[in-house]
Write a protein that holds these residues in place. Structure first.
Motif, PDB file in Angstrom:
ATOM      1  N   THR A  62       0.731  -1.247   0.101  1.00  0.00           N
ATOM      2  CA  THR A  62      -0.075  -0.040   0.052  1.00  0.00           C
ATOM      3  C   THR A  62       0.890   1.216  -0.044  1.00  0.00           C
ATOM      4  N   GLY A  63       0.153   2.395  -0.344  1.00  0.00           N
ATOM      5  CA  GLY A  63       1.011   3.610  -0.415  1.00  0.00           C
ATOM      6  C   GLY A  63       1.380   4.237  -1.690  1.00  0.00           C
ATOM      7  N   SER A  64       1.788   5.452  -1.970  1.00  0.00           N
ATOM      8  CA  SER A  64       1.969   5.942  -3.099  1.00  0.00           C
ATOM      9  C   SER A  64       3.280   5.162  -3.792  1.00  0.00           C
ATOM     10  N   TYR A  65       3.035   4.966  -5.126  1.00  0.00           N
ATOM     11  CA  TYR A  65       4.179   4.526  -5.853  1.00  0.00           C
ATOM     12  C   TYR A  65       5.203   5.331  -5.942  1.00  0.00           C
ATOM     13  N   GLY A  66       6.575   4.803  -5.674  1.00  0.00           N
ATOM     14  CA  GLY A  66       7.626   5.732  -5.773  1.00  0.00           C
ATOM     15  C   GLY A  66       8.057   6.705  -4.512  1.00  0.00           C
ATOM     16  N   ILE A 272      -8.477   0.778 -13.805  1.00  0.00           N
ATOM     17  CA  ILE A 272      -7.301   0.359 -13.213  1.00  0.00           C
ATOM     18  C   ILE A 272      -6.198   1.701 -13.369  1.00  0.00           C
ATOM     19  N   TYR A 273      -6.325   2.175 -14.820  1.00  0.00           N
ATOM     20  CA  TYR A 273      -5.697   3.182 -15.315  1.00  0.00           C
ATOM     21  C   TYR A 273      -5.794   4.321 -14.199  1.00  0.00           C
ATOM     22  N   GLN A 274      -7.018   4.643 -13.844  1.00  0.00           N
ATOM     23  CA  GLN A 274      -7.331   5.779 -12.902  1.00  0.00           C
ATOM     24  C   GLN A 274      -6.594   5.494 -11.470  1.00  0.00           C
ATOM     25  N   ARG A 278      -3.945   8.165 -11.562  1.00  0.00           N
ATOM     26  CA  ARG A 278      -4.259   9.425 -11.041  1.00  0.00           C
ATOM     27  C   ARG A 278      -4.161   9.477  -9.691  1.00  0.00           C
ATOM     28  N   GLN A 279      -4.340   8.273  -9.231  1.00  0.00           N
ATOM     29  CA  GLN A 279      -4.215   8.462  -7.452  1.00  0.00           C
ATOM     30  C   GLN A 279      -2.899   7.681  -7.342  1.00  0.00           C
ATOM     31  N   TRP A 280      -1.916   7.220  -8.147  1.00  0.00           N
ATOM     32  CA  TRP A 280      -0.796   6.647  -7.963  1.00  0.00           C
ATOM     33  C   TRP A 280      -0.768   5.611  -6.995  1.00  0.00           C
ATOM     34  N   MET A 282      -0.321   2.036  -6.799  1.00  0.00           N
ATOM     35  CA  MET A 282       0.033   0.833  -7.922  1.00  0.00           C
ATOM     36  C   MET A 282      -0.139  -0.331  -7.029  1.00  0.00           C
ATOM     37  N   GLY A 283      -0.239  -0.522  -5.636  1.00  0.00           N
ATOM     38  CA  GLY A 283      -0.491  -1.622  -5.127  1.00  0.00           C
ATOM     39  C   GLY A 283      -1.754  -2.070  -5.399  1.00  0.00           C
ATOM     40  N   TYR A 284      -2.959  -0.916  -5.251  1.00  0.00           N
ATOM     41  CA  TYR A 284      -4.568  -1.600  -5.646  1.00  0.00           C
ATOM     42  C   TYR A 284      -4.754  -1.774  -6.923  1.00  0.00           C
ATOM     43  N   ALA A 285      -3.937  -1.161  -7.719  1.00  0.00           N
ATOM     44  CA  ALA A 285      -4.025  -1.140  -9.379  1.00  0.00           C
ATOM     45  C   ALA A 285      -3.478  -2.789  -9.663  1.00  0.00           C
ATOM     46  N   THR A 286      -2.500  -2.942  -9.180  1.00  0.00           N
ATOM     47  CA  THR A 286      -2.008  -4.089  -9.654  1.00  0.00           C
ATOM     48  C   THR A 286      -2.581  -5.435  -9.168  1.00  0.00           C
ATOM     49  N   ALA A 287      -3.443  -5.330  -7.946  1.00  0.00           N
ATOM     50  CA  ALA A 287      -4.369  -6.223  -7.442  1.00  0.00           C
ATOM     51  C   ALA A 287      -5.448  -6.397  -8.220  1.00  0.00           C
TER      52      ALA A 287
END
Length: 312
Positions: A62-66, A272-274, A278-280, A282-287
């Motif tokens: 969890t958390g913002s990517y990078g 997934i793109y959003q 948009r929210q950065w 990546m943890g939830y997007a990849t899930a």
């Protein structure tokens, strides 16, 4: 007796030497094959296997990517179960599959039957039908946005010539938004399905139709009892491919309706793109991506099972 033993011993030595040479030659062949395969395997592992493993590990954070990412186990997957936007986008994806798959499959079959009728101009029609498939999704979206604009679009200008001034908002409501996406997708992809059906039609032996003519069968009976059963395998393939493609819907919604109004035309890949860009997150997007990957893999297994049963 000693001579027999000597002969047997020599034969055993020759056999052992021969086996040793064969093993050495086999190892050499394996090494040669490995040298030729190594560049591909390195690229395959680096650009395909490693991203999948890394993506799964990212889905557990969890958390913002990078910026700051913390290991969170299955938190993203648990949150997905209560995420209303996820279920809304998943429902939108299923809705598009329901409306697009039968439409595109039926139109592809009808176009293939028309092209296969051996009438004048069918070669030209085949090229015209397939030509949109060679265009990129950005070009397709731009064309249909230009056509369907409510005030200045080509359709509105054409209708005004005939005195029809009613403005049709193709992008302002849930139903009209999906209709515009369906029209663009149909025009873009139906040519590919037509080619698949056409290949299947040309594999049907002419003797079957000649025998049906002798028996006095009409056009509908020939289509029902000869054409459709012969196209069963192709139809199954087209339906599965179209379903998988519909699960990956993104470009049309992003460029035509931008997922709106609200999130009413936002499919799963668009969501997934959003999340990712948009929210950065990546943890939830990849899930979410892995859930989509599992669904598509399951459909691929079903496809393989159906086609295997057909061949057997």
């Amino acid at each position: 007796m000693s001579k027999i033993n000597a002969v047997l011993q020599n034969e055993k030595l020759r056999s052992h030497s021969k086996n040793k040479i064969l093993r050495k030659r086999k190892r050499k062949n394996y090494l040669t094959a490995l040298v030729f395969l190594a560049p591909f395997m390195i690229l395959y592992l680096w650009f395909w296997v490693y991203p999948i493993i890394q993506g799964f590990l990212t889905s557990l954070t969890t958390g913002s990517y990078g910026v700051e990412q913390n290991f969170a186990g299955l938190t993203n997957y648990k949150y997905m179960l209560t995420d209303e936007k996820f279920w809304a986008s998943f429902g939108n994806t299923l809705y598009f599959i329901v409306i697009s798959t039968p439409t595109i499959v039926i139109f592809g079959l009808l176009m293939a039957l028309l092209v296969n009728a051996k009438l004048k101009g069918t070669t030209f029609l085949r090229s015209v039908y397939f030509m949109p498939y060679m265009l990129s999704v950005s070009v397709i979206a731009s064309i249909w946005v230009f056509i369907l604009q409510s005030k200045t679009g080509l359709l509105a200008e054409t209708l005004s010539i005939f005195g029809i001034t009613t403005q049709i908002s193709f992008f302002g409501s849930w139903g009209m938004g999906w209709l515009s996406i369906l029209i663009a997708t149909l025009w873009w992809t139906v040519g590919f399905n037509m080619i698949l059906f056409l290949a299947g039609l040309q594999e049907i032996p002419e003797e079957l139709y000649e025998a049906a003519d002798i028996d006095g069968a009409n056009g509908w009976n020939k289509f029902r009892y000869i054409t459709m059963p012969s196209l069963k395998g192709v139809t199954t393939l087209v339906i599965i491919l179209q379903t998988i493609a519909s699960f990956k819907l993104f470009g049309q919604t992003f460029l035509i309706t931008n997922g709106g109004p609200g999130i009413s035309t936002t499919p799963l890949v668009h969501y997934i793109y959003q999340i990712a860009f948009r929210q950065w997150d990546m943890g939830y997007a990849t899930a979410v991506s892995f859930v989509l990957f599992f669904i598509i893999s399951l459909i691929s297994v079903i496809q393989s099972k159906l086609l295997t049963d057909k061949k057997s």
